[in-house]
Design a protein around this motif. Structure first.
Motif, PDB file in Angstrom:
ATOM      1  N   HIS A   1       0.867  -1.176   0.000  1.00  0.00           N
ATOM      2  CA  HIS A   1       0.000   0.000   0.000  1.00  0.00           C
ATOM      3  C   HIS A   1       0.905   1.227   0.000  1.00  0.00           C
ATOM      4  CE1 HIS A   1      -3.072   2.661   2.347  1.00  0.00           C
ATOM      5  NE2 HIS A   1      -3.125   2.897   1.049  1.00  0.00           N
ATOM      6  N   VAL A   2       0.870   1.982  -1.079  1.00  0.00           N
ATOM      7  CA  VAL A   2       1.653   3.205  -1.174  1.00  0.00           C
ATOM      8  C   VAL A   2       0.768   4.368  -0.770  1.00  0.00           C
ATOM      9  CG1 VAL A   2       2.996   4.724  -2.663  1.00  0.00           C
ATOM     10  CG2 VAL A   2       3.064   2.245  -3.027  1.00  0.00           C
ATOM     11  N   VAL A   3       1.282   5.185   0.161  1.00  0.00           N
ATOM     12  CA  VAL A   3       0.562   6.365   0.626  1.00  0.00           C
ATOM     13  C   VAL A   3       1.420   7.582   0.318  1.00  0.00           C
ATOM     14  CG1 VAL A   3      -0.459   7.570   2.589  1.00  0.00           C
ATOM     15  CG2 VAL A   3      -0.542   5.061   2.482  1.00  0.00           C
TER      16      VAL A   3
ATOM     17  N   VAL B   1       0.714  18.816  -7.817  1.00  0.00           N
ATOM     18  CA  VAL B   1       1.149  18.407  -9.163  1.00  0.00           C
ATOM     19  C   VAL B   1       2.148  17.262  -9.036  1.00  0.00           C
ATOM     20  CG1 VAL B   1       2.417  19.139 -11.218  1.00  0.00           C
ATOM     21  CG2 VAL B   1       0.670  20.635 -10.237  1.00  0.00           C
ATOM     22  N   SER B   2       3.068  17.398  -8.114  1.00  0.00           N
ATOM     23  CA  SER B   2       4.049  16.340  -7.881  1.00  0.00           C
ATOM     24  C   SER B   2       3.366  15.071  -7.377  1.00  0.00           C
ATOM     25  CB  SER B   2       5.100  16.810  -6.879  1.00  0.00           C
ATOM     26  OG  SER B   2       6.009  15.781  -6.599  1.00  0.00           O
ATOM     27  N   ALA B   3       2.406  15.203  -6.475  1.00  0.00           N
ATOM     28  CA  ALA B   3       1.687  14.034  -5.953  1.00  0.00           C
ATOM     29  C   ALA B   3       0.973  13.298  -7.078  1.00  0.00           C
ATOM     30  CB  ALA B   3       0.683  14.460  -4.882  1.00  0.00           C
TER      31      ALA B   3
ATOM     32  N   ALA C   1       0.953   3.800 -10.094  1.00  0.00           N
ATOM     33  CA  ALA C   1      -0.388   3.214  -9.975  1.00  0.00           C
ATOM     34  C   ALA C   1      -0.423   1.753 -10.400  1.00  0.00           C
ATOM     35  CB  ALA C   1      -1.393   4.035 -10.769  1.00  0.00           C
ATOM     36  N   ASP C   2       0.312   1.391 -11.417  1.00  0.00           N
ATOM     37  CA  ASP C   2       0.289   0.010 -11.909  1.00  0.00           C
ATOM     38  C   ASP C   2       1.139  -0.929 -11.060  1.00  0.00           C
ATOM     39  OD1 ASP C   2      -1.426   0.726 -13.939  1.00  0.00           O
ATOM     40  OD2 ASP C   2       0.189   1.030 -15.398  1.00  0.00           O
ATOM     41  N   GLU C   3       2.050  -0.396 -10.270  1.00  0.00           N
ATOM     42  CA  GLU C   3       2.951  -1.220  -9.458  1.00  0.00           C
ATOM     43  C   GLU C   3       2.424  -1.469  -8.046  1.00  0.00           C
ATOM     44  OE1 GLU C   3       5.942  -2.684 -10.185  1.00  0.00           O
ATOM     45  OE2 GLU C   3       5.892  -2.027 -12.259  1.00  0.00           O
ATOM     46  N   ALA C   4       1.660  -0.528  -7.508  1.00  0.00           N
ATOM     47  CA  ALA C   4       1.166  -0.647  -6.132  1.00  0.00           C
ATOM     48  C   ALA C   4      -0.070  -1.535  -6.086  1.00  0.00           C
ATOM     49  CB  ALA C   4       0.837   0.735  -5.576  1.00  0.00           C
ATOM     50  N   ASP C   5      -0.205  -2.292  -5.017  1.00  0.00           N
ATOM     51  CA  ASP C   5      -1.437  -3.062  -4.829  1.00  0.00           C
ATOM     52  C   ASP C   5      -2.579  -2.123  -4.449  1.00  0.00           C
ATOM     53  OD1 ASP C   5      -0.408  -5.745  -5.291  1.00  0.00           O
ATOM     54  OD2 ASP C   5       0.739  -5.407  -3.451  1.00  0.00           O
ATOM     55  N   ARG C   6      -2.246  -1.121  -3.649  1.00  0.00           N
ATOM     56  CA  ARG C   6      -3.204  -0.059  -3.309  1.00  0.00           C
ATOM     57  C   ARG C   6      -2.443   1.244  -3.274  1.00  0.00           C
ATOM     58  NH1 ARG C   6      -6.802   0.766   0.839  1.00  0.00           N
ATOM     59  NH2 ARG C   6      -5.316   0.157   2.433  1.00  0.00           N
ATOM     60  N   LEU C   7      -3.122   2.319  -3.636  1.00  0.00           N
ATOM     61  CA  LEU C   7      -2.508   3.638  -3.685  1.00  0.00           C
ATOM     62  C   LEU C   7      -3.462   4.654  -3.080  1.00  0.00           C
ATOM     63  CD1 LEU C   7      -0.413   5.720  -4.686  1.00  0.00           C
ATOM     64  CD2 LEU C   7      -1.530   5.618  -6.925  1.00  0.00           C
ATOM     65  N   SER C   8      -2.968   5.385  -2.080  1.00  0.00           N
ATOM     66  CA  SER C   8      -3.764   6.420  -1.431  1.00  0.00           C
ATOM     67  C   SER C   8      -2.959   7.708  -1.415  1.00  0.00           C
ATOM     68  CB  SER C   8      -4.098   6.028   0.014  1.00  0.00           C
ATOM     69  OG  SER C   8      -4.817   4.816   0.065  1.00  0.00           O
ATOM     70  N   VAL C   9      -3.647   8.809  -1.626  1.00  0.00           N
ATOM     71  CA  VAL C   9      -3.025  10.130  -1.514  1.00  0.00           C
ATOM     72  C   VAL C   9      -3.807  10.897  -0.451  1.00  0.00           C
ATOM     73  CG1 VAL C   9      -2.402  12.267  -2.694  1.00  0.00           C
ATOM     74  CG2 VAL C   9      -2.352  10.088  -3.948  1.00  0.00           C
ATOM     75  N   ILE C  10      -3.091  11.372   0.557  1.00  0.00           N
ATOM     76  CA  ILE C  10      -3.696  12.163   1.625  1.00  0.00           C
ATOM     77  C   ILE C  10      -3.222  13.591   1.412  1.00  0.00           C
ATOM     78  CG2 ILE C  10      -3.891  12.492   4.113  1.00  0.00           C
ATOM     79  CD1 ILE C  10      -3.109   9.461   4.332  1.00  0.00           C
ATOM     80  N   TYR C  11      -4.163  14.500   1.212  1.00  0.00           N
ATOM     81  CA  TYR C  11      -3.797  15.855   0.821  1.00  0.00           C
ATOM     82  C   TYR C  11      -4.625  16.886   1.579  1.00  0.00           C
ATOM     83  CZ  TYR C  11      -8.097  16.241  -1.879  1.00  0.00           C
ATOM     84  OH  TYR C  11      -9.408  16.308  -2.248  1.00  0.00           O
ATOM     85  N   SER C  12      -4.159  18.133   1.527  1.00  0.00           N
ATOM     86  CA  SER C  12      -4.897  19.241   2.117  1.00  0.00           C
ATOM     87  C   SER C  12      -4.760  20.478   1.242  1.00  0.00           C
ATOM     88  CB  SER C  12      -4.388  19.537   3.530  1.00  0.00           C
ATOM     89  OG  SER C  12      -3.009  19.827   3.503  1.00  0.00           O
ATOM     90  N   HIS C  13      -5.792  21.298   1.276  1.00  0.00           N
ATOM     91  CA  HIS C  13      -5.843  22.594   0.597  1.00  0.00           C
ATOM     92  C   HIS C  13      -6.358  23.612   1.599  1.00  0.00           C
ATOM     93  CE1 HIS C  13      -5.157  22.008  -3.693  1.00  0.00           C
ATOM     94  NE2 HIS C  13      -5.899  20.929  -3.676  1.00  0.00           N
ATOM     95  N   PRO C  14      -5.834  24.831   1.599  1.00  0.00           N
ATOM     96  CA  PRO C  14      -6.377  25.835   2.511  1.00  0.00           C
ATOM     97  C   PRO C  14      -7.830  26.181   2.220  1.00  0.00           C
ATOM     98  CG  PRO C  14      -4.602  26.771   1.181  1.00  0.00           C
ATOM     99  CD  PRO C  14      -4.707  25.323   0.831  1.00  0.00           C
ATOM    100  N   ASP C  15      -8.247  26.078   0.967  1.00  0.00           N
ATOM    101  CA  ASP C  15      -9.636  26.406   0.620  1.00  0.00           C
ATOM    102  C   ASP C  15     -10.515  25.163   0.499  1.00  0.00           C
ATOM    103  OD1 ASP C  15      -8.607  25.334  -1.681  1.00  0.00           O
ATOM    104  OD2 ASP C  15      -9.049  27.057  -2.947  1.00  0.00           O
ATOM    105  N   ARG C  16     -10.010  24.037   0.971  1.00  0.00           N
ATOM    106  CA  ARG C  16     -10.731  22.758   0.959  1.00  0.00           C
ATOM    107  C   ARG C  16     -11.090  22.291  -0.453  1.00  0.00           C
ATOM    108  NH1 ARG C  16      -9.568  22.887   5.914  1.00  0.00           N
ATOM    109  NH2 ARG C  16     -11.056  22.991   7.618  1.00  0.00           N
ATOM    110  N   ALA C  17     -10.316  22.707  -1.436  1.00  0.00           N
ATOM    111  CA  ALA C  17     -10.569  22.318  -2.821  1.00  0.00           C
ATOM    112  C   ALA C  17     -10.397  20.805  -2.985  1.00  0.00           C
ATOM    113  CB  ALA C  17      -9.621  23.055  -3.758  1.00  0.00           C
ATOM    114  N   GLU C  18     -11.199  20.233  -3.852  1.00  0.00           N
ATOM    115  CA  GLU C  18     -11.097  18.814  -4.159  1.00  0.00           C
ATOM    116  C   GLU C  18      -9.937  18.589  -5.129  1.00  0.00           C
ATOM    117  OE1 GLU C  18     -13.039  16.119  -3.103  1.00  0.00           O
ATOM    118  OE2 GLU C  18     -13.831  17.536  -1.630  1.00  0.00           O
ATOM    119  N   ASP C  19      -9.274  17.477  -4.989  1.00  0.00           N
ATOM    120  CA  ASP C  19      -8.195  17.116  -5.901  1.00  0.00           C
ATOM    121  C   ASP C  19      -8.349  15.641  -6.214  1.00  0.00           C
ATOM    122  OD1 ASP C  19      -5.918  17.333  -7.471  1.00  0.00           O
ATOM    123  OD2 ASP C  19      -4.830  18.469  -5.957  1.00  0.00           O
ATOM    124  N   GLN C  20      -7.758  15.221  -7.317  1.00  0.00           N
ATOM    125  CA  GLN C  20      -7.844  13.820  -7.691  1.00  0.00           C
ATOM    126  C   GLN C  20      -6.715  13.457  -8.627  1.00  0.00           C
ATOM    127  OE1 GLN C  20     -11.542  13.111  -9.664  1.00  0.00           O
ATOM    128  NE2 GLN C  20     -11.312  14.822 -11.046  1.00  0.00           N
ATOM    129  N   GLY C  21      -6.530  12.177  -8.790  1.00  0.00           N
ATOM    130  CA  GLY C  21      -5.503  11.625  -9.652  1.00  0.00           C
ATOM    131  C   GLY C  21      -5.573  10.115  -9.523  1.00  0.00           C
TER     132      GLY C  21
END
Length: 98
Positions: free
Chosen positions: A6-8, A17-19, A27-47
């Motif tokens: 599990h890659v976090v 952008v780097s994340a 993504a293809d190498e990890a069994d599971r992949l999670s990104v934990i992120y924060s924004h000051p304006d609570r904006a949604e992000d994805q990848g």
């Protein structure tokens, strides 16, 4: 015995952008992949992988606690900070498995 990997990735303002790039490259190498992120304006992000938003006031400690919460028993966790640069992320994951 091979444990699922599990890659976090931990990300914060200025590092999303780097994340996304790191997540896309492993993504293809990890069994599971999670990104934990924060924004000051609570904006949604994805990848690639599953993205979890936490309050911007939460720095490393709470983000690490979230990573532990998301990791299932029996999984090996690789924690990556989004400001880390590595020339071959797939290679790193293969080394972790070895």
């Amino acid at each position: 015995m091979r444990h699922p990997l599990h890659v976090v990735i931990i990300s914060w303002i200025g590092q999303h952008v780097s994340a996304r790039a790191i997540a896309a490259s492993i993504a293809d190498e990890a069994d599971r992949l999670s990104v934990i992120y924060s924004h000051p304006d609570r904006a949604e992000d994805q990848g690639a992988g599953d993205w979890y938003s936490v309050p911007d006031e939460q720095f490393f400690g709470p983000k690490f606690a979230k990573a532990l919460q998301l990791t299932e028993p029996g999984e090996a966790m690789l924690l990556v900070h989004a400001d880390t640069d590595y020339h071959d992320w797939s290679h790193l994951l293969r080394r972790c498995r070895a």
